[in-house]
Design a protein around this motif. Structure first.
Motif: not given
Length: 277
Positions: A19-39
């Motif tokens: 939920a933290q990851a989703l909420d963090d991404a959706l906090a972006s001002a972009d209409a379709t944010p890109v959440l990158a996960i690196s590992g």
């Protein structure tokens, strides 16, 4: 072949972290944010990405996930690089073995709210899946999760490339041609992809030493999911991981200071308590 460890095939991240990851991404001002996960290999990027997409959908959002691995060059394209530049470029993995035009077009189409195809790569076949089998995204996305083993990683300095760091580099790249070419590709071509990210999360292992074991478990999972198809032996996998080692170590050195959020993992790929609250 030994069975896939239960902890690998069934492991999931805690709902609060998802939920933290989703909420963090959706906090972006972009209409379709890109959440990158690196590992690094086997760290759980695909698992976390799938959980985030599932949670988004339970909230009525349209979300999808794709991996940078799905944009590898075809086997024929990599063979042409191997013939022209260095034989090691026939093997997928390091910077320079991806179709960056495809990756950029995928992310740009998502951000523009356009319909597009999600590329796919078959790792057991070591070949891109035919485009006719790619999934089509018909409606504008509320979120795209983009995962990959070195997302956001900067290039190394020339001085860092002088000495080989494993047997592969020592025996097959003694003059450094391959590693310099990959590093130049990372320096010149990948930052344009990194700039498409609205958020960057890093799954951080305790050290690179766990990567061969994690990747071996991943290989077993791939084999179990496709019985009857050939996979790498342990010896082949140990060599394969060496293709990734240099950039993986660079990611471990640099990404903690670059990523928006770092999730430290223990040797069993479980988040440490103070990073997952």
């Amino acid at each position: 072949m030994s069975p896939v460890p239960h902890s690998f095939s069934q492991r999931r991240f805690a709902p609060a972290l998802v939920a933290q990851a989703l909420d963090d991404a959706l906090a972006s001002a972009d209409a379709t944010p890109v959440l990158a996960i690196s590992g690094v290999q086997g760290s759980g990027k695909s698992t976390l990405a799938a959980q985030i997409v599932d949670l988004a959908r339970t909230r009525g959002l349209c979300a999808a996930a794709v991996s940078i691995d799905d944009t590898y060059l075809t086997r024929a394209q990599r063979q042409r690089l191997a013939d022209r530049v260095h034989p090691l470029l026939a093997t997928r993995g390091p910077p320079g073995t991806h179709d960056l035009a495809l990756a950029l077009a995928t992310l740009d189409a998502a951000k523009a709210g356009q319909g597009f195809l999600l590329p796919r790569f078959d790792k057991l076949a070591d070949e891109r899946v035919p485009e006719a089998q790619w999934k089509r995204i018909e409606q504008p996305l509320d979120l795209l999760v983009f995962e990959g083993w070195f997302l956001g990683t900067p290039a190394e300095t020339d001085a860092a490339l002088q000495m080989p760091l494993n047997a592969l580099e020592r025996d097959a790249d003694a003059d450094g041609t391959w590693r310099r070419w990959c590093n130049q590709a990372l320096a010149e071509h990948y930052p344009a992809l990194w700039r498409r990210f609205d958020r960057l999360w890093m799954l951080q292992p305790p050290s690179f030493a766990v990567v061969p074991h994690w990747r071996w478990q991943q290989e077993q999972a791939l084999q179990q999911a496709s019985p009857g198809r050939s996979s790498m032996t342990r010896a082949q996998l140990e060599r394969f991981v060496q293709f990734y080692e240099r950039i993986s170590r660079q990611a471990l050195r640099t990404l903690p200071g670059i990523a928006d959020r770092v999730i430290a993992l223990d040797a069993q790929r479980q988040p440490l308590a103070d990073t997952a609250d």
